[in-house]
Design an enzyme around this catalytic site. Structure first.
Site, mmCIF file in Angstrom:
data_model
loop_
_atom_site.group_PDB
_atom_site.id
_atom_site.type_symbol
_atom_site.label_atom_id
_atom_site.label_comp_id
_atom_site.label_asym_id
_atom_site.label_seq_id
_atom_site.Cartn_x
_atom_site.Cartn_y
_atom_site.Cartn_z
ATOM 1 N N ASP A 173 27.386 63.990 -105.888
ATOM 2 C CA ASP A 173 28.050 64.861 -104.982
ATOM 3 C C ASP A 173 29.121 65.371 -105.604
ATOM 4 O O ASP A 173 29.904 64.468 -106.386
ATOM 5 C CB ASP A 173 28.557 63.894 -103.711
ATOM 6 C CG ASP A 173 28.978 64.815 -102.508
ATOM 7 O OD1 ASP A 173 28.344 64.912 -101.507
ATOM 8 O OD2 ASP A 173 29.802 65.693 -102.761
ATOM 9 N N HIS A 193 19.324 65.770 -96.273
ATOM 10 C CA HIS A 193 19.991 64.993 -97.825
ATOM 11 C C HIS A 193 20.643 63.817 -97.126
ATOM 12 O O HIS A 193 21.073 63.681 -96.044
ATOM 13 C CB HIS A 193 20.752 65.624 -98.415
ATOM 14 C CG HIS A 193 21.995 66.231 -97.645
ATOM 15 N ND1 HIS A 193 21.692 67.298 -96.899
ATOM 16 C CD2 HIS A 193 23.173 66.021 -97.161
ATOM 17 C CE1 HIS A 193 22.914 67.808 -96.532
ATOM 18 N NE2 HIS A 193 24.007 66.928 -96.582
HETATM 19 P P1 AMP Z 1 26.729 67.544 -95.382
HETATM 20 O O1 AMP Z 1 28.228 67.995 -95.087
HETATM 21 O O2 AMP Z 1 26.082 66.221 -94.854
HETATM 22 O O3 AMP Z 1 25.712 68.628 -95.337
HETATM 23 O O4 AMP Z 1 26.796 67.219 -96.951
HETATM 24 C C1 AMP Z 1 26.733 68.238 -98.267
HETATM 25 C C2 AMP Z 1 27.300 67.514 -99.376
HETATM 26 O O5 AMP Z 1 26.707 68.423 -100.526
HETATM 27 C C3 AMP Z 1 28.708 67.476 -99.344
HETATM 28 O O6 AMP Z 1 28.985 66.221 -99.436
HETATM 29 C C4 AMP Z 1 29.191 68.118 -100.523
HETATM 30 O O7 AMP Z 1 30.172 67.803 -101.256
HETATM 31 C C5 AMP Z 1 27.754 68.358 -101.370
HETATM 32 N N1 AMP Z 1 27.547 69.478 -102.342
HETATM 33 C C6 AMP Z 1 27.549 70.641 -101.859
HETATM 34 N N2 AMP Z 1 27.450 71.653 -102.958
HETATM 35 C C7 AMP Z 1 27.130 70.502 -103.792
HETATM 36 C C8 AMP Z 1 26.773 70.784 -105.379
HETATM 37 N N3 AMP Z 1 26.538 72.004 -105.833
HETATM 38 N N4 AMP Z 1 26.566 69.864 -106.288
HETATM 39 C C9 AMP Z 1 26.680 68.588 -105.443
HETATM 40 N N5 AMP Z 1 26.961 68.384 -104.274
HETATM 41 C C10 AMP Z 1 27.297 69.555 -103.490
#
Ligand code: AMP
Ligand code: ZN
Length: 113
Positions: free
Chosen positions: A30, A99
């Protein structure tokens, strides 16, 4: 799926730090970690959210959990870990590709905040 952030990560169009990959599953760190170890584990095939799981695609979710057990072994998470799925607006989902957050290496507490 076009314009899906995590589909683009699976396709390699957006960089990520891979922690695991197989035919059906991709996992990466993440970008904004909520624990010392924080990976995002996804089916490569686009499913929008947990609300869209059905008998047609649940084998992909089984594959995600098989992958999580392997990642936990690879990363030596023998002290435990937490798997979180945020679903929909009130569930706190910000990326519309299902996810599972795999969190570890600190005492995570219960109930969650
Ligand atoms: P959610 O809030 O459950 O939809 O989780 C989305 C997650 O994706 C968050 O913890 C973000 O930090 C993570 N995230 C968003 N963009 C990226 C990226 N480019 N690479 C890795 N993690 C990401
Ligand atoms: Zn997607």
């Amino acid at each position: 799926m076009k314009d899906c952030l995590f589909c683009k990560i699976v396709a390699g169009e957006i960089p990520s730090t891979k922690v695991y990959e197989d035919e059906k599953v991709y996992a990466f760190l993440d970008i904004d970690p909520k624990a010392p170890f924080h990976a995002i584990v996804i089916p490569k095939e686009h499913i929008t959210s947990a609300a869209e799981i059905s008998s047609d695609n649940s084998s992909l979710i089984a594959a995600v959990f098989e992958a999580i057990a392997k990642i936990a072994k690879n990363e030596n998470l023998e002290k435990g870990f937490r798997v979180v799925n945020n679903c929909g607006e009130e569930g706190g989902q910000t990326v519309g590709h299902i996810h599972f957050h795999l969190l570890a290496r600190r005492n995570l507490g219960w109930p969650p905040g």
